[in-house]
Scaffold this motif. Structure first.
Motif, PDB file in Angstrom:
ATOM      1  N   GLU A   1      49.917  37.114  43.216  1.00  0.00           N
ATOM      2  CA  GLU A   1      49.398  35.761  43.035  1.00  0.00           C
ATOM      3  C   GLU A   1      50.463  34.833  42.457  1.00  0.00           C
ATOM      4  OE1 GLU A   1      45.896  36.514  40.703  1.00  0.00           O
ATOM      5  OE2 GLU A   1      44.677  36.872  42.487  1.00  0.00           O
TER       6      GLU A   1
ATOM      7  N   VAL B   1      53.000  33.916  45.199  1.00  0.00           N
ATOM      8  CA  VAL B   1      52.426  32.968  46.157  1.00  0.00           C
ATOM      9  C   VAL B   1      52.340  31.572  45.546  1.00  0.00           C
ATOM     10  CG1 VAL B   1      50.318  32.384  47.422  1.00  0.00           C
ATOM     11  CG2 VAL B   1      51.192  34.719  47.481  1.00  0.00           C
TER      12      VAL B   1
ATOM     13  N   LEU C   1      49.603  31.638  52.837  1.00  0.00           N
ATOM     14  CA  LEU C   1      49.730  31.909  51.406  1.00  0.00           C
ATOM     15  C   LEU C   1      48.389  31.752  50.688  1.00  0.00           C
ATOM     16  CD1 LEU C   1      53.155  30.185  50.702  1.00  0.00           C
ATOM     17  CD2 LEU C   1      52.680  32.642  50.845  1.00  0.00           C
TER      18      LEU C   1
END
Length: 181
Positions: free
Chosen positions: A5, A8, A33
């Motif tokens: 996470e 991204v 993404l």
């Protein structure tokens, strides 16, 4: 999951940091993404639900109320932000397509587009509108003022609601059982 996470989010921030609108060519990357964020958050939600539902092995400490609540709030906040980004990117072909009027049909019907006098005639939804849509879908398990018009919008909202429902029901029921009388 947090490492995925974080990576991204950094990439998304790099794309968004460029001055001016996000290039149309970057839209597939942004959508991919955001999808990765949603899959990672869904995986984390599944892991949390499994953790809450399983019996705690002997010698292992069960999660505390604070741990469960912090994890649930983090998952729900991530759910809201990622789906808000996704709704913003898909609605009417994305922000760039909406700005130039390229998409003939929107994925969501906002009250400002349906009722004259609620907003200027050229009003277009912006990210906060889609973020609010994602928030109300999490807390009410349905849209409150904005209607999904396409099958993909309805399906995505159903997925978002299922993630939230699983986290809220399982975690809150466990927390209620743990809380002292």
């Amino acid at each position: 999951m947090p490492a995925i996470e974080a990576a991204v989010v950094l990439i998304l921030l790099a794309v968004a940091a460029k001055p001016g609108p996000v290039p149309r060519a970057a839209r597939p990357l942004v959508l991919t993404l955001v999808a990765v964020l949603i899959v990672a958050n869904t995986g984390a939600a599944v892991r949390l639900v499994a953790l809450v539902l399983r019996s705690t092995p002997e010698g292992e400490t069960p999660p505390t109320v604070t741990q469960l609540l912090v994890t649930a709030v983090t998952l729900l906040a991530t759910n809201i932000v990622t789906f808000g980004l996704l709704y913003w990117q898909i609605d009417g072909g994305g922000p760039d397509a909406r700005r130039v009027g390229a998409a003939p049909y929107p994925d969501f019907q906002f009250p400002q587009t349906d009722n004259e006098g609620l907003a200027p005639p050229d009003w277009q939804p912006r990210f906060p509108d889609h973020l609010y849509l994602a928030f109300t879908n999490v807390v009410a398990f349905s849209p409150t003022d904005t209607l999904p018009l396409t099958h993909r919008a309805k399906g995505l909202m159903a997925i978002q609601s299922m993630i939230s429902l699983a986290v809220l029901v399982v975690v809150l029921s466990r927390v209620i059982n743990i809380l002292p009388p």
